[in-house]
Enzyme design. Sequence first.
Site, PDB file in Angstrom:
ATOM      1  CD  GLU A 282      -3.266   0.138   2.107  1.00  0.00           C
ATOM      2  OE1 GLU A 282      -4.405  -0.241   1.845  1.00  0.00           O
ATOM      3  OE2 GLU A 282      -2.882   0.330   3.277  1.00  0.00           O
ATOM      4  CG  HIS A 303       8.316 -29.538   0.387  1.00  0.00           C
ATOM      5  ND1 HIS A 303       9.062 -30.660   0.104  1.00  0.00           N
ATOM      6  CD2 HIS A 303       8.918 -28.946   1.442  1.00  0.00           C
ATOM      7  CE1 HIS A 303      10.059 -30.752   0.976  1.00  0.00           C
ATOM      8  NE2 HIS A 303       9.997 -29.718   1.803  1.00  0.00           N
ATOM      9  CE  LYS A 417     -12.326   1.610   1.325  1.00  0.00           C
ATOM     10  NZ  LYS A 417     -11.759   2.583   2.250  1.00  0.00           N
TER      11      LYS A 417
HETATM   12  O1  PA5 Z   1      -3.610   1.377   5.756  1.00  0.00           O
HETATM   13  C1  PA5 Z   1      -4.757   1.765   5.597  1.00  0.00           C
HETATM   14  O2  PA5 Z   1      -5.056   2.961   5.730  1.00  0.00           O
HETATM   15  C2  PA5 Z   1      -5.888   0.824   5.236  1.00  0.00           C
HETATM   16  O3  PA5 Z   1      -5.475  -0.479   5.030  1.00  0.00           O
HETATM   17  C3  PA5 Z   1      -6.908   0.801   6.359  1.00  0.00           C
HETATM   18  O4  PA5 Z   1      -6.292   0.363   7.530  1.00  0.00           O
HETATM   19  C4  PA5 Z   1      -8.102  -0.102   6.024  1.00  0.00           C
HETATM   20  O5  PA5 Z   1      -8.660   0.257   4.796  1.00  0.00           O
HETATM   21  C5  PA5 Z   1      -9.150  -0.016   7.113  1.00  0.00           C
HETATM   22  O6  PA5 Z   1      -9.573   1.310   7.243  1.00  0.00           O
HETATM   23  P1  PA5 Z   1     -10.346   1.812   8.516  1.00  0.00           P
HETATM   24  O7  PA5 Z   1      -9.476   1.646   9.697  1.00  0.00           O
HETATM   25  O8  PA5 Z   1     -10.663   3.244   8.222  1.00  0.00           O
HETATM   26  O9  PA5 Z   1     -11.595   0.970   8.637  1.00  0.00           O
END
Ligand code: PA5
Length: 440
Positions: A282, A303, A417
């Site tokens: 990310e 394996h 989303k």
């Molecule tokens: O690193 C990030 O920002 C994302 O992976 C969030 O943690 C994830 O989308 C969950 O978001 P939230 O904590 O707003 O529910």
Amino acid sequence: MSLSINVKNAASFADVSAVLGELPAAHETLTGGTGAGNDFLGWVGLPFRVDPEELARIKAAAAKIRADSDVLLVIGIGGSYLGARAAVEYCVSPNYNLVRGDSPMILFAGNSLSAAQTAEIAALLKGKDWSINVISKSGTTTEPAVAFRIFRGLLEERYGAEEAARRIYATTDRARGALKTLADTLGYESFVIPDDVGGRYSVLTPVGLLPIAAAGIDVDEMLAGARAMAERAAAPGEDNPCWQYAAARNALYRAGYTTEINAAYEPRYRYTAEWWKQLYGESEGKDGKGIFPASVDLTADLHSMGQYIQQGLRNLFETVVCFERSGSTVSVPGSEDNLDGLNFLAGRTLDEINAMAAAGTALAHVDGGVPNIKVTVDEPSARSFGELVYFFEFACGLSGYLLDVNPFNQPGVEAYKVNMYALIGKPGYEDRRAELENRL
Ligand code: PA5
């Protein structure tokens, strides 16, 4: 000092020293807060800025959960889930729920939209005493929000609204989001995720610390490990382990090694690798760039994936996390008949054999054209988990700046989303829905 790094078997494939020369600038950008995403650097000083009152409240909530609950249901996804799961598996066991002793069972929900998973968890909770820790920074993420609605209903059925409210702990933004509204309206005990700490950098905030403490893990030791690494990470220099890791992986990337496999020879590391994949995927995968983060469990995957790693497309490199000690001593017994031919191993410990498997595999992979970065820690513990977390986080910030991306945003996560909201009929997405339905 526990963690060390060896990039020798990366430097034979790519010019690590040249990239090390770029580290002073990347370090300055990160620590001086002058780069892209600099409003999300709260995690850098986090281990030194733990609010004692907040930590005491986390410990008190964990103690209450341990006293009144057979099960803690942790609801969250992505950065609001992976760190806690990683810590529980790393510090205790991947079989935590079977070996937990007096600690509550920990179940994770809201990390999928699976009816089967949800129904199974609901069945497991029947007849048990349980509590919920719902975690969402935005307070609006669909998966945990749906799971929370379902499980809050079950908790209220079991205990009535008032007692259920005493068994719900909300970890969310200080002011925004539907979860904050719910928590304020219904009187849940709340913990704040700092504004300047993004989800994937948040394991050392209440996001991770509450479920980790509820599992009986020493959060003070974890924070001490993070502090020890933060001190080393902050010191500029070519022996800084974060510099070496960031330099090695970027040198390899520039030489065409575009996939990094994170591996360990201990099953308890599996979810730490999942956490690492989110952190790096990310943070770096944007603007048409980035190393693809993958992981394998060794020796199991030798394996299965071992064939590909040894001889497949040569765009892979490995970062292997090795433990000097596993924390247990098991030796191979002798056998009078030696029918399995294993007497040559009699009396040797599994740790010793595992270390030889790791060393032999690393060299076989290097010979097959797969560069190897080796990270060594003493043993799996709360302290080494804290060290590893901070090591990977700081190196990730540096790496992102070497790659010239913003390591602290995730604009690409929004695309799915929008489509999902449109297709499930969220108000405001009607035009998009018609367009998508046509295409489907
Ligand atoms: O690193 C990030 O920002 C994302 O992976 C969030 O943690 C994830 O989308 C969950 O978001 P939230 O904590 O707003 O529910």
